[in-house]
Design a protein around this motif. Structure first.
Motif, PDB file in Angstrom:
ATOM      1  N   TRP A 142      -1.845  66.305  44.807  1.00  0.00           N
ATOM      2  CA  TRP A 142      -0.754  67.008  45.659  1.00  0.00           C
ATOM      3  C   TRP A 142      -0.257  68.266  44.657  1.00  0.00           C
ATOM      4  O   TRP A 142       0.576  68.937  45.105  1.00  0.00           O
ATOM      5  CB  TRP A 142       0.570  66.074  45.863  1.00  0.00           C
ATOM      6  CG  TRP A 142       0.037  65.062  46.811  1.00  0.00           C
ATOM      7  CD1 TRP A 142      -1.110  64.929  47.770  1.00  0.00           C
ATOM      8  CD2 TRP A 142       1.147  64.228  47.782  1.00  0.00           C
ATOM      9  NE1 TRP A 142      -0.874  63.997  48.461  1.00  0.00           N
ATOM     10  CE2 TRP A 142       0.527  63.544  48.544  1.00  0.00           C
ATOM     11  CE3 TRP A 142       2.399  64.150  47.455  1.00  0.00           C
ATOM     12  CZ2 TRP A 142       1.131  62.621  49.486  1.00  0.00           C
ATOM     13  CZ3 TRP A 142       3.195  63.170  48.283  1.00  0.00           C
ATOM     14  CH2 TRP A 142       2.319  62.477  49.297  1.00  0.00           C
ATOM     15  N   ALA A 191       0.930  68.119  52.812  1.00  0.00           N
ATOM     16  CA  ALA A 191       0.309  67.010  51.921  1.00  0.00           C
ATOM     17  C   ALA A 191      -0.291  65.778  52.629  1.00  0.00           C
ATOM     18  O   ALA A 191      -1.124  65.288  52.154  1.00  0.00           O
ATOM     19  CB  ALA A 191       1.408  66.408  50.994  1.00  0.00           C
ATOM     20  N   GLU A 208       4.773  62.606  43.537  1.00  0.00           N
ATOM     21  CA  GLU A 208       3.503  62.398  44.145  1.00  0.00           C
ATOM     22  C   GLU A 208       3.298  60.630  43.981  1.00  0.00           C
ATOM     23  O   GLU A 208       2.956  59.846  45.064  1.00  0.00           O
ATOM     24  CB  GLU A 208       2.296  63.042  43.638  1.00  0.00           C
ATOM     25  CG  GLU A 208       1.061  62.468  44.208  1.00  0.00           C
ATOM     26  CD  GLU A 208      -0.328  63.221  43.731  1.00  0.00           C
ATOM     27  OE1 GLU A 208      -0.303  64.337  43.243  1.00  0.00           O
ATOM     28  OE2 GLU A 208      -1.405  62.692  43.903  1.00  0.00           O
TER      29      GLU A 208
END
Ligand SMILES: Cc1cc2nc3c(=O)[nH]c(=O)nc-3n(C[C@H](O)[C@H](O)[C@H](O)COP(=O)(O)OP(=O)(O)OC[C@H]3O[C@@H](n4cnc5c(N)ncnc54)[C@H](O)[C@@H]3O)c2cc1C
Length: 398
Positions: free
Chosen positions: A253, A265, A304
């Motif tokens: 990401w 994403a 993330e």
């Protein structure tokens, strides 16, 4: 820190708000390619869980969203040849335009620079670049940065329409045509308008000539198909057109100082109505990660890690849900209560008591009791939010 968000959707605008709240010294810019007030889509739905978080992160924008939201307190299922049935539950809906205007107003109040008509595909010069330019993110696929993006297409065709017919509550409607089944997910999102998402298999789409008709003729064909549901009102296509759901995943990401957020994403099928919620929760997670001690790479890794873990169960639910709709014709011969129960349990997670509750709440008195209990729960949850004013009526209404 100089932060640039590419994309002024829910992810970019909400992250800009939170970044400014965290540190007013941050220079935060949102670059949006559309002019102000122009966006795709109609209303979106959300539930108490998101509202709780919105109040915890920014009471001011949360209160405005809450005041503007339309509240509904059950689901209805209507299908050709079957009695109308009801599913327990309640939720909120809000026009996407309204949500974005509330968020951009709040961002500007806090000192964020929101720059419209800024279509940017190259990486901008900033300490942190948030790529929140949606499922088809140009920034993500620009040559400078790589994320290991994969895009797969859902089988069914869908189109995101609006209608001036104001549905009483969230409604799933299924029509059997000469070509096969076609259905909609509809809900009111203000006093004049409802979202109306139509979905069908590609075979039915072609057989009804929806692949060949232009926008006006396509809407006219759907108005005929769903005449019994629309109270004589029209369907409106804002040019979104027919699509296949795009499932976007990324191996990583972040890349350097560029980080993905929201639909750029990860996408989540609209059958569980959670993409906006997930985009705003991404914004919360990144704001939290940046506030902790450590450098930028550590913050992006924390972000993330937290979001991937939180997304996994919802992504599974969304996949199961979208697959149910791809198999919908297999369920069509079930009696009405079993059909609507199969629809509500499309993630396959419910215990037996849910079925028993479903059977009993098809009668008006138990259903009214359940609706009152859920309304009381909604009201008491709203009261527990910090400084929130539960000004909504207890039952359906905007
Ligand atoms: C039919 C349908 C129904 C849905 N219903 C719901 C629902 O009920 N509830 C829910 O929570 N979610 C729903 N969603 C999902 C939701 O719309 C998305 O998940 C959500 O909008 C993602 O937010 P985002 O900010 O990541 O991206 P977006 O909302 O897509 O915003 C991206 C922004 O970036 C801008 N942009 C794009 N490229 C550039 C560029 N190069 N430069 C500058 N700007 C750019 C775009 O104009 C856009 O404003 C639905 C989606 C669909 C398709």
């Amino acid at each position: 820190m100089r932060i640039t968000c590419v994309g002024g959707g829910p992810a970019g605008l909400y992250f800009a708000v939170l970044a400014k709240l965290a540190d007013p010294a941050h220079e935060v810019t949102v670059l949006e390619r559309n002019p102000p007030g122009v966006t795709y889509g109609w209303g979106v739905v959300f539930w108490d869980d998101l509202l709780d978080e919105l109040f915890a992160y920014d009471r001011v924008s949360a209160q405005r969203i809450w005041d503007a939201a339309c509240k509904w307190d059950e689901y209805e299922v209507r299908a050709t040849g079957k009695a109308v049935t009801h599913l327990a539950g309640y939720g909120f809906s809000l026009g996407r335009h309204k949500l974005l205007s509330l968020l951009s107003e709040r961002a500007v109040e806090l000192g964020v620079r929101v720059s419209y008509r800024s279509d940017l595909s190259d990486t901008p010069d900033a300490d942190l670049v948030v790529a929140c330019d949606g499922a088809g993110s140009q920034l993500r696929s620009s040559a400078a940065v790589h994320f290991g993006t994969e895009v797969s297409l859902g089988r069914n065709k869908y189109i995101w329409l609006g209608t001036p017919h104001v549905f009483d509550t969230f409604t799933f409607g299924f029509e059997k045509t000469h070509a096969g089944w076609i259905w909609y997910h509809a809900y009111p999102f203000d006093e004049n308008t409802s979202t109306f998402i139509v979905e069908c298999t590609p075979e039915v789409w072609s057989a009804l000539e929806l692949d060949r008709l232009d926008a006006a003729a396509g809407c006219a064909r759907l108005e005929t198909v769903f005449a019994g549901h629309l109270g004589g009102q029209r369907l409106i296509d804002r040019g979104n057109g027919w699509m296949n759901f795009r499932r976007v995943t990324n191996q990583r990401w972040d890349n350097g100082n560029v980080v993905l957020m929201g639909d750029a994403a990860h996408t989540t099928h609209f059958a569980i109505g959670s993409g906006t919620k997930l985009a705003m929760q991404d914004a919360m997670a990144l704001a939290d990660a940046l506030a902790l001690p450590g450098d930028l790479p550590q913050a992006l890794e924390r972000y993330e890690h937290r979001r991937r873990a939180a997304l996994a169960p919802l992504q599974r639910a969304a996949l199961a849900s979208s697959e149910w709709f791809e198999r919908m014709p297999e369920y069509a011969d079930l009696p009405s209560t079993r059909f609507s129960y199969a629809l509500s349990d499309r993630r396959g997670e419910y215990p037996l008591w849910r079925y028993l509750l479903h059977l009993s709440t098809q009668r008006s008195v138990p259903r009214a009791m359940l609706r009152s209990a859920l309304s009381a729960r909604r009201w008491s949850r709203a009261r527990r939010r910090p400084d929130a004013e539960p000004r909504v009526p207890l039952l359906t209404g905007g």
